[in-house]
Design a protein around this motif. Sequence first.
Motif, PDB file in Angstrom:
ATOM      1  N   PRO A 225     -46.962  14.967  53.398  1.00 40.24           N
ATOM      2  CA  PRO A 225     -46.448  14.055  54.424  1.00 40.24           C
ATOM      3  C   PRO A 225     -46.005  12.729  53.806  1.00 40.24           C
ATOM      4  CG  PRO A 225     -48.818  13.915  54.359  1.00 40.24           C
ATOM      5  CD  PRO A 225     -48.435  14.937  53.322  1.00 40.24           C
ATOM      6  N   TYR A 226     -45.160  12.011  54.515  1.00 37.98           N
ATOM      7  CA  TYR A 226     -44.845  10.645  54.114  1.00 37.98           C
ATOM      8  C   TYR A 226     -45.971   9.742  54.590  1.00 37.98           C
ATOM      9  CZ  TYR A 226     -40.109  12.519  53.501  1.00 37.98           C
ATOM     10  OH  TYR A 226     -39.024  13.269  53.104  1.00 37.98           O
ATOM     11  N   GLY A 227     -46.016   8.547  54.040  1.00 37.34           N
ATOM     12  CA  GLY A 227     -47.032   7.578  54.447  1.00 37.34           C
ATOM     13  C   GLY A 227     -46.414   6.498  55.320  1.00 37.34           C
ATOM     14  N   SER A 228     -46.326   5.301  54.773  1.00 31.13           N
ATOM     15  CA  SER A 228     -45.800   4.166  55.534  1.00 31.13           C
ATOM     16  C   SER A 228     -44.286   4.054  55.461  1.00 31.13           C
ATOM     17  CB  SER A 228     -46.422   2.859  55.021  1.00 31.13           C
ATOM     18  OG  SER A 228     -47.827   2.885  55.167  1.00 31.13           O
ATOM     19  N   SER A 229     -43.665   4.803  54.572  1.00 33.23           N
ATOM     20  CA  SER A 229     -42.215   4.704  54.399  1.00 33.23           C
ATOM     21  C   SER A 229     -41.483   5.286  55.597  1.00 33.23           C
ATOM     22  CB  SER A 229     -41.775   5.420  53.125  1.00 33.23           C
ATOM     23  OG  SER A 229     -42.176   6.767  53.158  1.00 33.23           O
ATOM     24  N   ARG A 230     -40.252   4.833  55.770  1.00 34.15           N
ATOM     25  CA  ARG A 230     -39.508   5.173  56.975  1.00 34.15           C
ATOM     26  C   ARG A 230     -38.895   6.566  56.926  1.00 34.15           C
ATOM     27  NH1 ARG A 230     -34.263   1.685  58.417  1.00 34.15           N
ATOM     28  NH2 ARG A 230     -33.336   3.193  56.995  1.00 34.15           N
ATOM     29  N   GLU A 231     -38.223   6.872  55.816  1.00 34.56           N
ATOM     30  CA  GLU A 231     -37.498   8.132  55.703  1.00 34.56           C
ATOM     31  C   GLU A 231     -37.570   8.630  54.261  1.00 34.56           C
ATOM     32  OE1 GLU A 231     -33.566   7.166  57.019  1.00 34.56           O
ATOM     33  OE2 GLU A 231     -34.106   7.149  59.150  1.00 34.56           O
ATOM     34  N   GLY A 232     -36.987   9.811  54.011  1.00 34.60           N
ATOM     35  CA  GLY A 232     -36.876  10.340  52.660  1.00 34.60           C
ATOM     36  C   GLY A 232     -35.431  10.302  52.201  1.00 34.60           C
ATOM     37  N   TRP A 233     -35.161   9.696  51.006  1.00 32.58           N
ATOM     38  CA  TRP A 233     -33.792   9.604  50.486  1.00 32.58           C
ATOM     39  C   TRP A 233     -33.727  10.132  49.045  1.00 32.58           C
ATOM     40  CZ3 TRP A 233     -29.579   5.978  52.538  1.00 32.58           C
ATOM     41  CH2 TRP A 233     -29.690   5.839  53.918  1.00 32.58           C
ATOM     42  N   GLY A 234     -34.056   9.282  48.069  1.00 29.78           N
ATOM     43  CA  GLY A 234     -33.904   9.677  46.671  1.00 29.78           C
ATOM     44  C   GLY A 234     -35.219   9.718  45.918  1.00 29.78           C
ATOM     45  N   LEU A 235     -35.208  10.414  44.749  1.00 30.83           N
ATOM     46  CA  LEU A 235     -36.407  10.573  43.923  1.00 30.83           C
ATOM     47  C   LEU A 235     -36.082  10.435  42.441  1.00 30.83           C
ATOM     48  CD1 LEU A 235     -38.099  13.747  45.495  1.00 30.83           C
ATOM     49  CD2 LEU A 235     -39.062  11.440  45.497  1.00 30.83           C
ATOM     50  N   THR A 236     -37.038   9.895  41.688  1.00 28.15           N
ATOM     51  CA  THR A 236     -37.015   9.962  40.231  1.00 28.15           C
ATOM     52  C   THR A 236     -38.437   9.758  39.737  1.00 28.15           C
ATOM     53  OG1 THR A 236     -35.855   9.244  38.223  1.00 28.15           O
ATOM     54  CG2 THR A 236     -36.551   7.515  39.749  1.00 28.15           C
ATOM     55  N   PHE A 237     -38.620   9.823  38.409  1.00 30.19           N
ATOM     56  CA  PHE A 237     -39.954   9.708  37.814  1.00 30.19           C
ATOM     57  C   PHE A 237     -39.879   8.752  36.647  1.00 30.19           C
ATOM     58  CE2 PHE A 237     -43.341  11.651  34.994  1.00 30.19           C
ATOM     59  CZ  PHE A 237     -44.411  11.216  35.758  1.00 30.19           C
ATOM     60  N   ASP A 238     -40.803   7.781  36.598  1.00 33.24           N
ATOM     61  CA  ASP A 238     -40.772   6.783  35.522  1.00 33.24           C
ATOM     62  C   ASP A 238     -41.746   7.095  34.395  1.00 33.24           C
ATOM     63  OD1 ASP A 238     -43.278   6.137  36.475  1.00 33.24           O
ATOM     64  OD2 ASP A 238     -42.773   4.100  37.096  1.00 33.24           O
ATOM     65  N   GLY A 239     -42.327   8.285  34.417  1.00 28.66           N
ATOM     66  CA  GLY A 239     -43.293   8.668  33.408  1.00 28.66           C
ATOM     67  C   GLY A 239     -44.728   8.513  33.866  1.00 28.66           C
ATOM     68  N   LYS A 240     -44.950   7.717  34.910  1.00 26.50           N
ATOM     69  CA  LYS A 240     -46.285   7.511  35.467  1.00 26.50           C
ATOM     70  C   LYS A 240     -46.334   7.802  36.960  1.00 26.50           C
ATOM     71  CE  LYS A 240     -47.682   3.989  32.099  1.00 26.50           C
ATOM     72  NZ  LYS A 240     -48.150   2.589  31.927  1.00 26.50           N
ATOM     73  N   GLN A 241     -45.355   7.275  37.682  1.00 28.58           N
ATOM     74  CA  GLN A 241     -45.312   7.438  39.129  1.00 28.58           C
ATOM     75  C   GLN A 241     -43.964   7.990  39.570  1.00 28.58           C
ATOM     76  OE1 GLN A 241     -46.409   3.227  39.939  1.00 28.58           O
ATOM     77  NE2 GLN A 241     -48.011   4.046  41.278  1.00 28.58           N
ATOM     78  N   ILE A 242     -43.978   8.672  40.695  1.00 30.19           N
ATOM     79  CA  ILE A 242     -42.739   9.101  41.333  1.00 30.19           C
ATOM     80  C   ILE A 242     -42.175   7.909  42.101  1.00 30.19           C
ATOM     81  CG2 ILE A 242     -41.728  10.635  43.077  1.00 30.19           C
ATOM     82  CD1 ILE A 242     -44.039  12.614  42.384  1.00 30.19           C
ATOM     83  N   LEU A 243     -40.887   7.695  41.994  1.00 24.02           N
ATOM     84  CA  LEU A 243     -40.217   6.619  42.713  1.00 24.02           C
ATOM     85  C   LEU A 243     -39.352   7.231  43.801  1.00 24.02           C
ATOM     86  CD1 LEU A 243     -39.113   4.432  39.644  1.00 24.02           C
ATOM     87  CD2 LEU A 243     -41.250   4.318  40.949  1.00 24.02           C
ATOM     88  N   ARG A 244     -39.409   6.649  44.992  1.00 30.10           N
ATOM     89  CA  ARG A 244     -38.718   7.242  46.147  1.00 30.10           C
ATOM     90  C   ARG A 244     -38.087   6.158  47.012  1.00 30.10           C
ATOM     91  NH1 ARG A 244     -40.599   8.771  51.375  1.00 30.10           N
ATOM     92  NH2 ARG A 244     -42.800   8.550  50.843  1.00 30.10           N
ATOM     93  N   THR A 245     -36.877   6.398  47.466  1.00 28.63           N
ATOM     94  CA  THR A 245     -36.206   5.474  48.383  1.00 28.63           C
ATOM     95  C   THR A 245     -36.321   5.973  49.812  1.00 28.63           C
ATOM     96  OG1 THR A 245     -34.105   6.607  47.940  1.00 28.63           O
ATOM     97  CG2 THR A 245     -34.557   4.590  46.687  1.00 28.63           C
ATOM     98  N   ASP A 246     -36.152   5.042  50.766  1.00 30.26           N
ATOM     99  CA  ASP A 246     -36.225   5.422  52.185  1.00 30.26           C
ATOM    100  C   ASP A 246     -35.080   4.826  52.996  1.00 30.26           C
ATOM    101  OD1 ASP A 246     -36.924   2.748  52.312  1.00 30.26           O
ATOM    102  OD2 ASP A 246     -38.702   3.050  53.542  1.00 30.26           O
ATOM    103  N   GLY A 247     -34.009   4.404  52.325  1.00 26.12           N
ATOM    104  CA  GLY A 247     -32.853   3.866  53.040  1.00 26.12           C
ATOM    105  C   GLY A 247     -32.893   2.365  53.242  1.00 26.12           C
ATOM    106  N   THR A 248     -33.979   1.717  52.796  1.00 23.96           N
ATOM    107  CA  THR A 248     -34.088   0.262  52.885  1.00 23.96           C
ATOM    108  C   THR A 248     -33.887  -0.319  51.486  1.00 23.96           C
ATOM    109  OG1 THR A 248     -36.490   0.222  52.492  1.00 23.96           O
ATOM    110  CG2 THR A 248     -35.747   0.571  54.761  1.00 23.96           C
ATOM    111  N   ASN A 249     -34.418  -1.519  51.260  1.00 24.52           N
ATOM    112  CA  ASN A 249     -34.381  -2.089  49.909  1.00 24.52           C
ATOM    113  C   ASN A 249     -35.677  -1.805  49.153  1.00 24.52           C
ATOM    114  OD1 ASN A 249     -36.087  -3.999  51.335  1.00 24.52           O
ATOM    115  ND2 ASN A 249     -35.656  -5.483  49.713  1.00 24.52           N
ATOM    116  N   ARG A 250     -36.497  -0.909  49.688  1.00 23.13           N
ATOM    117  CA  ARG A 250     -37.769  -0.594  49.046  1.00 23.13           C
ATOM    118  C   ARG A 250     -37.687   0.677  48.208  1.00 23.13           C
ATOM    119  NH1 ARG A 250     -42.258  -1.762  53.850  1.00 23.13           N
ATOM    120  NH2 ARG A 250     -42.010  -4.033  53.877  1.00 23.13           N
ATOM    121  N   ILE A 251     -38.364   0.620  47.059  1.00 26.10           N
ATOM    122  CA  ILE A 251     -38.579   1.812  46.242  1.00 26.10           C
ATOM    123  C   ILE A 251     -40.077   2.072  46.255  1.00 26.10           C
ATOM    124  CG2 ILE A 251     -38.426   2.812  43.939  1.00 26.10           C
ATOM    125  CD1 ILE A 251     -35.951   1.123  43.451  1.00 26.10           C
ATOM    126  N   TRP A 252     -40.460   3.176  46.872  1.00 22.30           N
ATOM    127  CA  TRP A 252     -41.878   3.498  47.030  1.00 22.30           C
ATOM    128  C   TRP A 252     -42.409   4.155  45.770  1.00 22.30           C
ATOM    129  CZ3 TRP A 252     -44.727   2.169  51.329  1.00 22.30           C
ATOM    130  CH2 TRP A 252     -43.971   1.631  52.396  1.00 22.30           C
TER     131      TRP A 252
END
Length: 366
Positions: A225-252
């Motif tokens: 499930p998603y948590g506090s983020s609004r939607e699901g958009w993009g994904l990548t991995f920085d070597g430690k954590q998964i980075l995810r966008t939700d259509g705002t200016n936030r990268i989760w």
Amino acid sequence: MHFGLPKKSFLSQWGIIFSFAILACITIGCKDEKEMSLSFSAPDQGQNFKVGDEINIKLDAPKDAKISSVVYLLDSTVISTKSNADSVLLPTKGLPLGYRMISAIVTQGEKKDTISTNIVLKSNKAPVKLSYKVVNSFPHDTTAYTEGLAYVDGKLLESTGEKGASELKWVDLKSGKTLQRTKLEPQYFGEGSLKIGDKIIMLTWQESIGFIFDAKTFKQIGTFPYGSSREGWGLTFDGKQILRTDGTNRIWKMNANTFKEEGYLEVYNENGPVESLNELEYINGKIYANVYLTSKIVIIDPLTGMVEAELDLSSLVPQNFFKTDDEKQNNVLNGIAWDAKGKRLFVGGKKWPKLYEIKLDNILAK
């Protein structure tokens, strides 16, 4: 007829009330009203600052307040401890951008009060404008509404959107042909995808659910499930954590094992928040992000959220290919893939006929 109490009785009652008030003060302790009145005189609530500014943090406290300690925090991190109400200076170089909370835990005798205020920290410089050249181009499936794109082990991992047409697939780079695919059920609008270990995760847009697939068989083996983020958009991995966008200016930031959210980064340029961040790629310690409904890619400092550079790819938009206004508006640049071994950068768009290999000319791209 006279209504009310005799004068003597009236005064007696006030005397009793006054006596109870004194007794209450003796029992629970009388407090000077000013002692309870604590606030920040600086900074102002919601005040804007730019990276590099020093922020003066000052308490508004009565002169006779018996303050024994003040612990200052930025968000949840202690930044200073004082034994009085003296002001402190907060350097902002290297701090994450966006809304930050400043708090003070004030001790007066046996009593502790916590007061807070918010500031907004913004970028102090305009992004560098990057230039590029096209090195190569490859055919792309024009039915593929590209949401996620990655280069993995010599082939492309692509996920697509639109209800009834959303799928996850392996694609041959040179021919553009689909090598393997799995389709989502028609009620789901597919979004970004990421191979991590022996799994592939794929987002959905507004359904608040992510899918987990076996990377070899494409068999679905779980969901999250998603948590506090609004939607699901993009994904990548920085070597430690998964980075995810939700259509705002936030990268989760997501835990790479549990897929749970562990915070977020706010992205700003010199004008303010950069909204509609979409497909992501992590390249040489920087985050590359498509900005939806534009032909721009922004390059982001992963520690602060500052947009350090941007790339205008409007010259790659297919000319005279899309016929309707709806197609022209929605079939925009989206998709960034990085071949780390070969040092190749690929970009594409939603239902574009070609995928492009480009080389950036500026030093930030090295």
